[in-house]
Design an enzyme around this catalytic site. Sequence first.
Site, PDB file in Angstrom:
ATOM      1  N   LYS A  71      16.662 -42.542  59.034  1.00 55.43           N
ATOM      2  CA  LYS A  71      15.612 -43.442  59.545  1.00 55.43           C
ATOM      3  C   LYS A  71      15.973 -44.121  60.871  1.00 55.43           C
ATOM      4  CE  LYS A  71      13.158 -44.931  55.414  1.00 55.43           C
ATOM      5  NZ  LYS A  71      12.841 -46.154  54.684  1.00 55.43           N
ATOM      6  N   ASP A 108       6.811 -48.766  56.183  1.00 56.38           N
ATOM      7  CA  ASP A 108       7.367 -49.552  55.068  1.00 56.38           C
ATOM      8  C   ASP A 108       6.801 -50.975  55.020  1.00 56.38           C
ATOM      9  OD1 ASP A 108       8.923 -47.553  53.977  1.00 56.38           O
ATOM     10  OD2 ASP A 108      10.706 -48.076  55.151  1.00 56.38           O
TER      11      ASP A 108
HETATM   12  N1  LIG Z   1      10.346 -49.659  47.126  1.00 56.95           N
HETATM   13  C1  LIG Z   1      10.633 -48.925  48.164  1.00 56.95           C
HETATM   14  O1  LIG Z   1       9.783 -48.235  48.736  1.00 56.95           O
HETATM   15  C2  LIG Z   1      12.038 -48.946  48.698  1.00 56.95           C
HETATM   16  C3  LIG Z   1      12.335 -48.396  49.958  1.00 56.95           C
HETATM   17  C4  LIG Z   1      13.653 -48.418  50.408  1.00 56.95           C
HETATM   18  C5  LIG Z   1      14.640 -48.967  49.635  1.00 56.95           C
HETATM   19  N2  LIG Z   1      14.334 -49.503  48.420  1.00 56.95           N
HETATM   20  C6  LIG Z   1      15.377 -50.151  47.592  1.00 56.95           C
HETATM   21  O2  LIG Z   1      15.950 -51.174  48.368  1.00 56.95           O
HETATM   22  C7  LIG Z   1      17.354 -51.210  48.195  1.00 56.95           C
HETATM   23  C8  LIG Z   1      17.993 -51.580  49.525  1.00 56.95           C
HETATM   24  O3  LIG Z   1      17.714 -50.539  50.448  1.00 56.95           O
HETATM   25  P1  LIG Z   1      18.234 -50.556  51.954  1.00 56.95           P
HETATM   26  O4  LIG Z   1      17.778 -49.284  52.570  1.00 56.95           O
HETATM   27  O5  LIG Z   1      17.882 -51.826  52.612  1.00 56.95           O
HETATM   28  O6  LIG Z   1      19.819 -50.484  51.728  1.00 56.95           O
HETATM   29  P2  LIG Z   1      20.980 -50.932  52.689  1.00 56.95           P
HETATM   30  O7  LIG Z   1      20.548 -50.871  54.122  1.00 56.95           O
HETATM   31  O8  LIG Z   1      22.175 -50.149  52.261  1.00 56.95           O
HETATM   32  O9  LIG Z   1      21.221 -52.483  52.310  1.00 56.95           O
HETATM   33  C9  LIG Z   1      21.765 -52.857  51.074  1.00 56.95           C
HETATM   34  C10 LIG Z   1      21.687 -54.373  50.945  1.00 56.95           C
HETATM   35  O10 LIG Z   1      22.185 -54.724  49.641  1.00 56.95           O
HETATM   36  C11 LIG Z   1      23.243 -55.693  49.807  1.00 56.95           C
HETATM   37  N3  LIG Z   1      24.256 -55.544  48.769  1.00 56.95           N
HETATM   38  C12 LIG Z   1      24.915 -54.439  48.406  1.00 56.95           C
HETATM   39  N4  LIG Z   1      25.792 -54.714  47.419  1.00 56.95           N
HETATM   40  C13 LIG Z   1      25.707 -56.041  47.167  1.00 56.95           C
HETATM   41  C14 LIG Z   1      26.369 -56.932  46.266  1.00 56.95           C
HETATM   42  N5  LIG Z   1      27.297 -56.513  45.416  1.00 56.95           N
HETATM   43  N6  LIG Z   1      25.983 -58.229  46.266  1.00 56.95           N
HETATM   44  C15 LIG Z   1      25.029 -58.678  47.130  1.00 56.95           C
HETATM   45  N7  LIG Z   1      24.381 -57.880  48.011  1.00 56.95           N
HETATM   46  C16 LIG Z   1      24.723 -56.580  48.026  1.00 56.95           C
HETATM   47  C17 LIG Z   1      23.824 -55.395  51.169  1.00 56.95           C
HETATM   48  O11 LIG Z   1      24.553 -56.524  51.630  1.00 56.95           O
HETATM   49  P3  LIG Z   1      25.737 -56.338  52.709  1.00 56.95           P
HETATM   50  O12 LIG Z   1      25.073 -56.379  54.058  1.00 56.95           O
HETATM   51  O13 LIG Z   1      26.610 -57.516  52.462  1.00 56.95           O
HETATM   52  O14 LIG Z   1      26.416 -55.037  52.423  1.00 56.95           O
HETATM   53  C18 LIG Z   1      22.540 -55.126  51.970  1.00 56.95           C
HETATM   54  O15 LIG Z   1      21.892 -56.318  52.311  1.00 56.95           O
HETATM   55  C19 LIG Z   1      17.729 -49.802  47.722  1.00 56.95           C
HETATM   56  O16 LIG Z   1      18.751 -49.899  46.772  1.00 56.95           O
HETATM   57  C20 LIG Z   1      16.457 -49.232  47.126  1.00 56.95           C
HETATM   58  O17 LIG Z   1      16.523 -49.356  45.713  1.00 56.95           O
HETATM   59  C21 LIG Z   1      13.055 -49.505  47.945  1.00 56.95           C
END
Ligand SMILES: NC(=O)c1ccc[n+]([C@@H]2O[C@H](COP(=O)([O-])OP(=O)(O)OC[C@H]3O[C@@H](n4cnc5c(N)ncnc54)[C@H](OP(=O)(O)O)[C@@H]3O)[C@@H](O)[C@H]2O)c1
Length: 280
Positions: A71, A108
């Site tokens: 992305k 999104d």
């Molecule tokens: N509904 C939908 O259409 C849709 C679309 C995309 C994603 N999602 C969901 O959204 C989630 C996040 O996606 P993303 O693309 O934003 O992922 P990402 O860029 O990898 O970001 C992950 C986030 O989770 C935090 N995190 C990870 N482990 C943690 C912990 N142990 N404690 C607290 N915070 C933690 C990270 O914090 P740090 O910065 O500190 O690492 C970061 O803010 C995915 O897991 C997915 O399930 C849903």
Amino acid sequence: MAHAERLLLAGVMGWPISHSRSPELHRYWLSRHGIRGSYVPLAVRPERLLDALKGLSALGFCGSNVTIPHKEAALALVDRVDAMARRIGAINTVVVAEDGSLDGFNTDAFGYIESLLEARPGWRADAGPAVILGAGGSARAVTAALAERGAKEIRLLNRTRARADAIAREFGPPVVALPWGEREEALAGAALLVNATSQGMERQPPLELSLARLPIAALVSDIVYIPLETPLLAAARKRGNATVNGLGMLLHQGRPAFKAFFGVMPEVTPELRRMIEATI
Ligand SMILES: NC(=O)c1ccc[n+]([C@@H]2O[C@H](COP(=O)([O-])OP(=O)(O)OC[C@H]3O[C@@H](n4cnc5c(N)ncnc54)[C@H](OP(=O)(O)O)[C@@H]3O)[C@@H](O)[C@H]2O)c1
């Protein structure tokens, strides 16, 4: 070939790609609208993304969605990027123009807002402070969506503080970054709580968060959709908060992409929701 005979072709590029629900989503809409088209999963290695994007026009594709891990990289590879995608810093939709050049969009933010409106018609971004947990790609999309809809105060908290600070700097007011350790205090007076971290997802620990200070009138949204009811949503529901799961965002983000590829703005029907839910 006469235009009427042309098979409209689109797809989704990711690595891996087998988990993507986009083929089922778009094929459902193609069939429902009687469109002679096809939507295919495209397993594209990160180092071949440029080649794959450049090949779309030659292969006769109308466009393609792009998903993890492409992305952010795809944004830099297309010819034009719309303002919302630029703000988010990532694209999820590429449309092939008449001359073969590529336009990049991010749907999104649209999907997120539509998911809230579907769950709570009449929902307004300016109803009160929003608390967003996370600062990854999805948190950026949710932040951009709420800011565009007129949110007056967005409290952004992330485990790695620097990432929340960077978003707050970039977006400016109404976004304020707060320390992760203050996430329970930050819930006071909030109208919306959004989990945009990966916590609560299948095979991940639940988000560590007491909801004691969250008003009962607040809407609680989790963008994680596996499982459909995360521990956060279960806790919120039990204490009387209205909840929205992440499936709506996933379904609604596909609508503007389908319109761009195939010319019709489709709907999220109960049948479609059931069909995709069955895959979770
Ligand atoms: N509904 C939908 O259409 C849709 C679309 C995309 C994603 N999602 C969901 O959204 C989630 C996040 O996606 P993303 O693309 O934003 O992922 P990402 O860029 O990898 O970001 C992950 C986030 O989770 C935090 N995190 C990870 N482990 C943690 C912990 N142990 N404690 C607290 N915070 C933690 C990270 O914090 P740090 O910065 O500190 O690492 C970061 O803010 C995915 O897991 C997915 O399930 C849903």
